[in-house]
Design a protein around this motif. Sequence first.
Motif, PDB file in Angstrom:
ATOM      1  N   LEU A  68     -11.968  21.610  10.433  1.00  0.00           N
ATOM      2  CA  LEU A  68     -10.507  21.202  11.100  1.00  0.00           C
ATOM      3  C   LEU A  68     -11.292  20.484  12.901  1.00  0.00           C
ATOM      4  O   LEU A  68     -12.192  20.794  13.454  1.00  0.00           O
ATOM      5  N   PRO A  69     -10.606  19.265  12.731  1.00  0.00           N
ATOM      6  CA  PRO A  69     -11.114  18.737  13.682  1.00  0.00           C
ATOM      7  C   PRO A  69     -10.563  19.123  15.201  1.00  0.00           C
ATOM      8  O   PRO A  69      -9.538  20.352  14.460  1.00  0.00           O
ATOM      9  N   ARG A  70     -11.152  19.272  16.458  1.00  0.00           N
ATOM     10  CA  ARG A  70     -10.741  20.034  17.113  1.00  0.00           C
ATOM     11  C   ARG A  70      -9.112  18.975  18.284  1.00  0.00           C
ATOM     12  O   ARG A  70      -9.592  17.810  18.204  1.00  0.00           O
ATOM     13  N   LEU A  71      -9.199  20.188  18.643  1.00  0.00           N
ATOM     14  CA  LEU A  71      -7.758  19.858  19.384  1.00  0.00           C
ATOM     15  C   LEU A  71      -7.899  19.981  20.773  1.00  0.00           C
ATOM     16  O   LEU A  71      -8.892  21.211  21.272  1.00  0.00           O
ATOM     17  N   SER A  72      -7.631  19.688  21.803  1.00  0.00           N
ATOM     18  CA  SER A  72      -7.886  18.919  23.014  1.00  0.00           C
ATOM     19  C   SER A  72      -7.247  20.988  23.695  1.00  0.00           C
ATOM     20  O   SER A  72      -6.622  21.104  22.828  1.00  0.00           O
ATOM     21  N   PRO A  73      -7.561  21.951  24.649  1.00  0.00           N
ATOM     22  CA  PRO A  73      -6.947  22.996  24.517  1.00  0.00           C
ATOM     23  C   PRO A  73      -5.977  23.061  25.382  1.00  0.00           C
ATOM     24  O   PRO A  73      -5.389  23.847  25.538  1.00  0.00           O
ATOM     25  N   ARG A  74      -5.143  21.896  25.823  1.00  0.00           N
ATOM     26  CA  ARG A  74      -4.612  21.492  26.547  1.00  0.00           C
ATOM     27  C   ARG A  74      -3.587  21.197  25.120  1.00  0.00           C
ATOM     28  O   ARG A  74      -1.851  20.918  25.550  1.00  0.00           O
ATOM     29  N   ALA A  75      -3.603  20.879  24.221  1.00  0.00           N
ATOM     30  CA  ALA A  75      -3.079  20.474  23.482  1.00  0.00           C
ATOM     31  C   ALA A  75      -1.665  21.617  22.812  1.00  0.00           C
ATOM     32  O   ALA A  75      -1.780  22.545  22.723  1.00  0.00           O
ATOM     33  N   PRO A  76      -0.639  21.169  22.315  1.00  0.00           N
ATOM     34  CA  PRO A  76       0.475  22.063  22.562  1.00  0.00           C
ATOM     35  C   PRO A  76       0.994  22.887  21.288  1.00  0.00           C
ATOM     36  O   PRO A  76       0.009  21.948  19.828  1.00  0.00           O
ATOM     37  N   VAL A  77       1.606  23.978  21.355  1.00  0.00           N
ATOM     38  CA  VAL A  77       1.458  24.583  19.252  1.00  0.00           C
ATOM     39  C   VAL A  77       2.096  23.115  18.850  1.00  0.00           C
ATOM     40  O   VAL A  77       1.340  23.210  17.224  1.00  0.00           O
ATOM     41  N   SER A  78       2.853  22.482  18.714  1.00  0.00           N
ATOM     42  CA  SER A  78       3.258  21.833  17.954  1.00  0.00           C
ATOM     43  C   SER A  78       2.504  20.716  17.397  1.00  0.00           C
ATOM     44  O   SER A  78       2.358  20.049  15.861  1.00  0.00           O
ATOM     45  N   GLN A  79       0.996  20.493  17.740  1.00  0.00           N
ATOM     46  CA  GLN A  79       0.195  19.089  17.827  1.00  0.00           C
ATOM     47  C   GLN A  79      -0.514  20.111  16.656  1.00  0.00           C
ATOM     48  O   GLN A  79      -1.478  19.864  15.918  1.00  0.00           O
ATOM     49  N   LEU A  80      -0.864  21.828  17.005  1.00  0.00           N
ATOM     50  CA  LEU A  80      -1.790  22.574  15.971  1.00  0.00           C
ATOM     51  C   LEU A  80      -1.203  22.521  14.875  1.00  0.00           C
ATOM     52  O   LEU A  80      -1.349  22.148  13.512  1.00  0.00           O
ATOM     53  N   GLU A  81      -0.040  22.671  14.526  1.00  0.00           N
ATOM     54  CA  GLU A  81       0.780  22.963  13.636  1.00  0.00           C
ATOM     55  C   GLU A  81       0.516  21.195  12.737  1.00  0.00           C
ATOM     56  O   GLU A  81       1.056  21.588  11.276  1.00  0.00           O
ATOM     57  N   ARG A  82       0.754  20.344  13.238  1.00  0.00           N
ATOM     58  CA  ARG A  82       0.822  18.618  12.777  1.00  0.00           C
ATOM     59  C   ARG A  82      -0.657  18.772  12.381  1.00  0.00           C
ATOM     60  O   ARG A  82      -0.643  18.540  11.137  1.00  0.00           O
ATOM     61  N   LEU A  83      -1.647  19.475  12.806  1.00  0.00           N
ATOM     62  CA  LEU A  83      -2.910  19.547  12.446  1.00  0.00           C
ATOM     63  C   LEU A  83      -3.526  20.494  11.563  1.00  0.00           C
ATOM     64  O   LEU A  83      -3.723  19.898  10.339  1.00  0.00           O
ATOM     65  N   LEU A  84      -2.722  21.217  11.092  1.00  0.00           N
ATOM     66  CA  LEU A  84      -2.210  22.352   9.883  1.00  0.00           C
ATOM     67  C   LEU A  84      -1.902  21.830   8.998  1.00  0.00           C
ATOM     68  O   LEU A  84      -2.666  22.086   7.340  1.00  0.00           O
ATOM     69  N   GLN A  85      -0.918  21.282   9.081  1.00  0.00           N
ATOM     70  CA  GLN A  85      -0.082  20.767   7.716  1.00  0.00           C
ATOM     71  C   GLN A  85      -0.476  19.468   7.513  1.00  0.00           C
ATOM     72  O   GLN A  85      -0.682  19.033   6.059  1.00  0.00           O
ATOM     73  N   THR A  86      -1.595  18.627   8.106  1.00  0.00           N
ATOM     74  CA  THR A  86      -1.967  17.671   6.958  1.00  0.00           C
ATOM     75  C   THR A  86      -3.066  17.757   6.565  1.00  0.00           C
ATOM     76  O   THR A  86      -3.893  17.670   5.641  1.00  0.00           O
ATOM     77  N   ALA A  87      -3.876  19.345   7.432  1.00  0.00           N
ATOM     78  CA  ALA A  87      -5.156  19.536   6.414  1.00  0.00           C
ATOM     79  C   ALA A  87      -4.768  20.710   5.034  1.00  0.00           C
ATOM     80  O   ALA A  87      -5.323  20.367   3.872  1.00  0.00           O
ATOM     81  N   GLY A  88      -3.324  21.137   5.242  1.00  0.00           N
ATOM     82  CA  GLY A  88      -2.972  21.342   3.949  1.00  0.00           C
ATOM     83  C   GLY A  88      -2.263  20.455   2.786  1.00  0.00           C
ATOM     84  O   GLY A  88      -3.064  20.814   2.057  1.00  0.00           O
ATOM     85  N   ALA A  89      -1.946  19.648   3.128  1.00  0.00           N
ATOM     86  CA  ALA A  89      -1.756  18.444   2.086  1.00  0.00           C
ATOM     87  C   ALA A  89      -3.190  18.175   1.954  1.00  0.00           C
ATOM     88  O   ALA A  89      -3.075  17.619   0.482  1.00  0.00           O
ATOM     89  N   ALA A  90      -4.205  17.242   2.210  1.00  0.00           N
ATOM     90  CA  ALA A  90      -5.116  17.228   2.149  1.00  0.00           C
ATOM     91  C   ALA A  90      -6.193  18.264   1.413  1.00  0.00           C
ATOM     92  O   ALA A  90      -6.574  17.775  -0.061  1.00  0.00           O
ATOM     93  N   GLY A  91      -5.540  19.161   1.405  1.00  0.00           N
ATOM     94  CA  GLY A  91      -6.294  20.626   0.815  1.00  0.00           C
ATOM     95  C   GLY A  91      -5.359  19.907  -1.168  1.00  0.00           C
ATOM     96  O   GLY A  91      -6.054  20.959  -1.551  1.00  0.00           O
ATOM     97  N   ARG A  92      -4.222  20.693  -1.006  1.00  0.00           N
ATOM     98  CA  ARG A  92      -3.602  20.260  -2.037  1.00  0.00           C
ATOM     99  C   ARG A  92      -4.103  18.832  -2.765  1.00  0.00           C
ATOM    100  O   ARG A  92      -3.944  18.993  -4.165  1.00  0.00           O
ATOM    101  N   ALA A  93      -4.183  17.480  -2.260  1.00  0.00           N
ATOM    102  CA  ALA A  93      -5.153  17.004  -2.754  1.00  0.00           C
ATOM    103  C   ALA A  93      -6.483  16.422  -3.910  1.00  0.00           C
ATOM    104  O   ALA A  93      -6.448  16.077  -4.597  1.00  0.00           O
ATOM    105  N   GLU A  94      -6.822  17.691  -3.280  1.00  0.00           N
ATOM    106  CA  GLU A  94      -8.225  18.119  -3.750  1.00  0.00           C
ATOM    107  C   GLU A  94      -8.123  18.332  -4.999  1.00  0.00           C
ATOM    108  O   GLU A  94      -7.100  19.203  -5.679  1.00  0.00           O
TER     109      GLU A  94
END
Length: 94
Positions: A68-94
Motif C-alpha cells: 500500500l502507498p506509504r503515508l506520512s507519519p503525521r497522517a491522521p487515522v482518518s487518512q489511513l482509513e481512506r487509504l484502506l477503503q480505497t485499497a479495499g475497493a480496488a481489491g474487490r474490482a480485481e
Amino acid sequence: MRLILYSKPGCHLCEGLQEKLAAVRQIEIDLEVRDITTRPEWFEAYQYTIPVLCRQIETANGMQEVVLPRLSPRAPVSQLERLLQTAGAAGRAE
C-alpha cells in the motif's frame, strides 16, 4: 481486510503506524506484524523502507501481497482509513 505490517523492534515509525491501525474503526482489520529481523529475505527487502504495509489478497494463483502507498507519519487515522477503503475497493474490482 487482511494486512501485513513489516516492522522491526524499536522502530518508532512502525510503532506509530501500528497504533494508528489499532485506532481504525470503520474497517475490520486482521493485522499480522512481521519482524524483518527474523528472516533474511524480509530484512533485505525492507531494511530501508519500514514500516511497509501490505494488503493480502487471494488471487487465482494463491495469496499475494500488495504494498500500500506509504503515508506520512503525521497522517491522521482518518487518512489511513481512506487509504484502506480505497485499497479495499480496488481489491474487490480485481
